[in-house]
Design an enzyme around this catalytic site. Structure first.
Site, PDB file in Angstrom:
ATOM      1  N   LEU A 256       8.073  43.086  -9.044  1.00 44.53           N
ATOM      2  CA  LEU A 256       9.225  43.848  -8.526  1.00 44.53           C
ATOM      3  C   LEU A 256       8.843  44.589  -7.248  1.00 44.53           C
ATOM      4  O   LEU A 256       8.911  45.816  -7.173  1.00 44.53           O
ATOM      5  CB  LEU A 256       9.785  44.817  -9.574  1.00 44.53           C
ATOM      6  CG  LEU A 256      10.362  44.180 -10.828  1.00 44.53           C
ATOM      7  CD1 LEU A 256      10.944  45.239 -11.766  1.00 44.53           C
ATOM      8  CD2 LEU A 256      11.457  43.155 -10.483  1.00 44.53           C
TER       9      LEU A 256
ATOM     10  N   LYS B 245       1.098  30.094   2.836  1.00 46.59           N
ATOM     11  CA  LYS B 245       1.654  29.089   1.911  1.00 46.59           C
ATOM     12  C   LYS B 245       0.853  27.781   2.006  1.00 46.59           C
ATOM     13  O   LYS B 245       0.586  27.129   0.997  1.00 46.59           O
ATOM     14  CB  LYS B 245       3.133  28.823   2.210  1.00 46.59           C
ATOM     15  CG  LYS B 245       4.074  29.970   1.901  1.00 46.59           C
ATOM     16  CD  LYS B 245       4.118  30.371   0.432  1.00 46.59           C
ATOM     17  CE  LYS B 245       4.758  29.326  -0.462  1.00 46.59           C
ATOM     18  NZ  LYS B 245       4.900  29.833  -1.865  1.00 46.59           N
TER      19      LYS B 245
ATOM     20  N   PHE C 265      14.877  35.673  -5.090  1.00 50.17           N
ATOM     21  CA  PHE C 265      16.088  34.883  -4.814  1.00 50.17           C
ATOM     22  C   PHE C 265      16.119  33.564  -5.609  1.00 50.17           C
ATOM     23  O   PHE C 265      17.007  33.331  -6.441  1.00 50.17           O
ATOM     24  CB  PHE C 265      16.135  34.634  -3.298  1.00 50.17           C
ATOM     25  CG  PHE C 265      17.094  33.584  -2.822  1.00 50.17           C
ATOM     26  CD1 PHE C 265      18.376  33.475  -3.339  1.00 50.17           C
ATOM     27  CD2 PHE C 265      16.709  32.698  -1.800  1.00 50.17           C
ATOM     28  CE1 PHE C 265      19.266  32.495  -2.866  1.00 50.17           C
ATOM     29  CE2 PHE C 265      17.588  31.734  -1.323  1.00 50.17           C
ATOM     30  CZ  PHE C 265      18.859  31.622  -1.865  1.00 50.17           C
TER      31      PHE C 265
ATOM     32  N   GLU D 154       7.803  25.030   5.847  1.00 46.59           N
ATOM     33  CA  GLU D 154       7.216  25.693   7.023  1.00 46.59           C
ATOM     34  C   GLU D 154       5.734  25.374   7.191  1.00 46.59           C
ATOM     35  O   GLU D 154       5.175  25.592   8.264  1.00 46.59           O
ATOM     36  CB  GLU D 154       7.447  27.205   6.962  1.00 46.59           C
ATOM     37  CG  GLU D 154       8.932  27.541   6.935  1.00 46.59           C
ATOM     38  CD  GLU D 154       9.258  29.006   7.168  1.00 46.59           C
ATOM     39  OE1 GLU D 154       8.487  29.673   7.869  1.00 46.59           O
ATOM     40  OE2 GLU D 154      10.286  29.460   6.653  1.00 46.59           O
TER      41      GLU D 154
ATOM     42  N   ASN E 239      20.933  28.592  14.296  1.00 45.61           N
ATOM     43  CA  ASN E 239      21.316  29.926  13.810  1.00 45.61           C
ATOM     44  C   ASN E 239      22.666  30.370  14.364  1.00 45.61           C
ATOM     45  O   ASN E 239      23.436  31.038  13.667  1.00 45.61           O
ATOM     46  CB  ASN E 239      20.236  30.947  14.182  1.00 45.61           C
ATOM     47  CG  ASN E 239      18.949  30.700  13.404  1.00 45.61           C
ATOM     48  OD1 ASN E 239      18.946  29.963  12.416  1.00 45.61           O
ATOM     49  ND2 ASN E 239      17.864  31.300  13.851  1.00 45.61           N
TER      50      ASN E 239
ATOM     51  N   SER F 253       7.638  36.409   1.171  1.00 46.28           N
ATOM     52  CA  SER F 253       8.363  35.256   1.698  1.00 46.28           C
ATOM     53  C   SER F 253       9.050  35.464   3.049  1.00 46.28           C
ATOM     54  O   SER F 253       9.668  34.539   3.561  1.00 46.28           O
ATOM     55  CB  SER F 253       9.419  34.813   0.673  1.00 46.28           C
ATOM     56  OG  SER F 253      10.464  35.761   0.616  1.00 46.28           O
TER      57      SER F 253
ATOM     58  N   ASP G 253       6.771  39.339 -12.765  1.00 40.33           N
ATOM     59  CA  ASP G 253       7.183  39.704 -11.406  1.00 40.33           C
ATOM     60  C   ASP G 253       6.760  41.147 -11.149  1.00 40.33           C
ATOM     61  O   ASP G 253       6.945  42.019 -11.994  1.00 40.33           O
ATOM     62  CB  ASP G 253       8.711  39.559 -11.267  1.00 40.33           C
ATOM     63  CG  ASP G 253       9.160  39.567  -9.819  1.00 40.33           C
ATOM     64  OD1 ASP G 253       9.744  38.569  -9.374  1.00 40.33           O
ATOM     65  OD2 ASP G 253       8.923  40.592  -9.125  1.00 40.33           O
TER      66      ASP G 253
HETATM   67  P1  NAD Z   1      11.701  36.271  -2.682  1.00 35.41           P
HETATM   68  O1  NAD Z   1      10.956  37.046  -1.650  1.00 35.41           O
HETATM   69  O2  NAD Z   1      13.169  36.445  -2.801  1.00 35.41           O
HETATM   70  O3  NAD Z   1      11.083  36.594  -4.133  1.00 35.41           O
HETATM   71  C1  NAD Z   1       9.718  36.702  -4.362  1.00 35.41           C
HETATM   72  C2  NAD Z   1       9.510  37.347  -5.729  1.00 35.41           C
HETATM   73  O4  NAD Z   1       8.102  37.421  -5.971  1.00 35.41           O
HETATM   74  C3  NAD Z   1      10.043  38.773  -5.826  1.00 35.41           C
HETATM   75  O5  NAD Z   1      10.784  38.947  -7.024  1.00 35.41           O
HETATM   76  C4  NAD Z   1       8.794  39.639  -5.827  1.00 35.41           C
HETATM   77  O6  NAD Z   1       8.948  40.861  -6.565  1.00 35.41           O
HETATM   78  C5  NAD Z   1       7.779  38.713  -6.472  1.00 35.41           C
HETATM   79  N1  NAD Z   1       6.393  39.024  -6.110  1.00 35.41           N
HETATM   80  C6  NAD Z   1       5.897  39.249  -4.846  1.00 35.41           C
HETATM   81  N2  NAD Z   1       4.584  39.509  -4.918  1.00 35.41           N
HETATM   82  C7  NAD Z   1       4.220  39.435  -6.232  1.00 35.41           C
HETATM   83  C8  NAD Z   1       2.998  39.581  -6.931  1.00 35.41           C
HETATM   84  N3  NAD Z   1       1.860  39.885  -6.287  1.00 35.41           N
HETATM   85  N4  NAD Z   1       2.993  39.401  -8.270  1.00 35.41           N
HETATM   86  C9  NAD Z   1       4.139  39.100  -8.946  1.00 35.41           C
HETATM   87  N5  NAD Z   1       5.333  38.955  -8.325  1.00 35.41           N
HETATM   88  C10 NAD Z   1       5.370  39.120  -6.990  1.00 35.41           C
HETATM   89  O7  NAD Z   1      11.322  34.758  -2.459  1.00 35.41           O
HETATM   90  P2  NAD Z   1      12.214  33.439  -2.664  1.00 35.41           P
HETATM   91  O8  NAD Z   1      13.053  33.239  -1.463  1.00 35.41           O
HETATM   92  O9  NAD Z   1      12.854  33.494  -4.000  1.00 35.41           O
HETATM   93  O10 NAD Z   1      11.083  32.325  -2.644  1.00 35.41           O
HETATM   94  C11 NAD Z   1      10.437  31.907  -3.859  1.00 35.41           C
HETATM   95  C12 NAD Z   1       9.378  30.881  -3.524  1.00 35.41           C
HETATM   96  O11 NAD Z   1      10.009  29.761  -2.870  1.00 35.41           O
HETATM   97  C13 NAD Z   1       8.315  31.378  -2.562  1.00 35.41           C
HETATM   98  O12 NAD Z   1       7.074  30.871  -2.976  1.00 35.41           O
HETATM   99  C14 NAD Z   1       8.719  30.806  -1.210  1.00 35.41           C
HETATM  100  O13 NAD Z   1       7.592  30.594  -0.400  1.00 35.41           O
HETATM  101  C15 NAD Z   1       9.363  29.512  -1.636  1.00 35.41           C
HETATM  102  N6  NAD Z   1      10.406  29.000  -0.718  1.00 35.41           N
HETATM  103  C16 NAD Z   1      11.467  29.780  -0.352  1.00 35.41           C
HETATM  104  C17 NAD Z   1      12.463  29.251   0.463  1.00 35.41           C
HETATM  105  C18 NAD Z   1      13.674  30.059   0.857  1.00 35.41           C
HETATM  106  O14 NAD Z   1      14.479  29.582   1.663  1.00 35.41           O
HETATM  107  N7  NAD Z   1      13.881  31.257   0.317  1.00 35.41           N
HETATM  108  C19 NAD Z   1      12.362  27.928   0.921  1.00 35.41           C
HETATM  109  C20 NAD Z   1      11.264  27.151   0.511  1.00 35.41           C
HETATM  110  C21 NAD Z   1      10.308  27.696  -0.311  1.00 35.41           C
END
Ligand code: NAD
Length: 335
Positions: free
Chosen positions: A36, A167, A12, A140, A262, A86, A34
């Protein structure tokens, strides 16, 4: 030309960040590593597929040989590390992959970067003097708040779910590579993001999808859990600022000052849908309360004063406009 390794760029936030940074910094090329997993989607990166500054590599951040070979091939001068498991619900049912990717994967990247960039502790190789590791993390890690107060960078860590614990562990590893080896690291801890390209499983896409399909819209418990919502592009702007101007070894909180529970979010989405795709009954009749998530944190809220004052960041999107843009994006996706 500098080459940055972006991990998890098909997720995302990463798939919003890559087009954003390629547009902003023309002297940067990006290699997106990635795996995927179910959460990655290359459809979300169509707009950069043909960009000569963009390369996609499918692979696991835990695969040491692969990560080392990519550093050798591309001579990365920085890493921006998004890849993670995530989804909190999945971490409750299946924590293993969270520990592997979020903890071991982060260690693997840090260690390979350190070895590639440095001759010894506090001693960077000439070609990598400014090489930087930017770790993307979450609010978090701080645990749960009561009715009042906000998380600052000085708040003690108190993670409550296997996701947030993994995390928090990764944040500590990043911190340790700064203090022990002098690796140039920065960490950003952000609140809940919303916007286009988020996976269907998350709260806002689920509300929109269920509303449009006429199904029940599931809300955990009494719907009173509060999150601080930030439009994903405002997060990308914060990341870029910290990546460029953040102080080595520091952490920066990023948050939107949009605290909503929510139930409010569900009602808000329903009222926007009532306006743009009206039907006989309001969509909010579909809201149903379901058994609460185990250990559900009550409230998160970010104090973003540090990044605002020190780096001049501010959120540009207000929630009313941001949520409308977001809903319109998912209407196109789901219809
Ligand atoms: P997401 O789950 O949408 O995407 C994670 C991506 O990482 C995916 O494309 C997945 O294929 C890839 N991935 C997972 N395991 C992998 C591995 N072993 N090797 C390579 N790629 C791998 O997550 P997001 O929402 O885009 O979050 C991205 C980062 O931001 C994360 O570290 C998350 O902790 C952090 N974050 C997210 C939010 C939120 O609201 N979404 C808020 C704060 C922080």
């Amino acid at each position: 030309m500098h080459t940055v390794l972006i991990t998890g760029g098909a997720g995302f936030i990463g798939s919003n960040f890559i087009p954003f940074i390629l547009e902003k910094q023309k002297d940067l090329s990006v290699v997106n590593l990635d795996l995927l997993t179910y959460a990655g989607n290359l459809e979300n990166l169509k707009e950069v597929e043909g960009n000569s500054n963009y390369t996609f590599v499918r692979g696991d951040i835990c695969d040491r040989k692969l990560v080392e070979s990519l550093f050798k091939q591309y001579h990365f001068t920085s890493v921006i590390h998004f890849a993670a498991e995530s989804h909190v619900d999945n971490s409750i049912n299946n924590p293993d992959s969270f520990i592997k990717t979020n903890v071991f994967g982060t260690f693997n990247l840090l260690d390979v970067a350190k070895n590639h960039w440095m001759d010894s502790a506090n001693n960077y190789k000439n070609d990598f003097i400014n090489a930087r590791f930017h770790h993307i993390s979450t609010d978090e890690v701080y645990g749960s708040l009561g009715e009042t107060g906000c998380f600052t960078e000085k708040t003690s860590y108190a993670p409550n779910s296997p996701y947030s614990a993994s995390k928090a562990s990764s944040d500590f590893l990043v911190r340790s590579y700064f203090h022990t080896y002098g690796l140039n690291v920065v960490t950003t801890n952000c609140s809940n993001n919303y916007g286009p390209k988020q996976h269907d499983e998350k709260l806002i896409p689920t509300i929109i999808r269920k509303a449009l399909s006429g199904e029940n819209i599931p809300i955990y418990g009494d719907g009173k859990n509060v999150r601080d919502w930030l439009y994903v592009i405002d997060h990308c702007k914060g990341i870029e600022l910290v990546f460029k101007n953040g102080k080595a070894g520091e952490t920066y909180n990023i948050g939107g000052k949009n605290e909503y529970n929510n139930l409010y979010i569900a009602n808000k989405i329903c009222s926007v849908l009532d306006e743009i795709i009206p039907k006989n009954n309001s969509y909010n009749n579909q809201i149903t309360f379901v058994k609460d998530r185990l250990g559900h944190d009550f409230r998160y809220a970010i104090d973003a004063t540090k990044i605002e004052k020190e780096l001049g960041w501010q959120a540009d999107e207000n929630f009313d406009e941001g949520i409308k843009k977001t809903i319109n994006w998912y209407i196109k996706k789901y219809n």
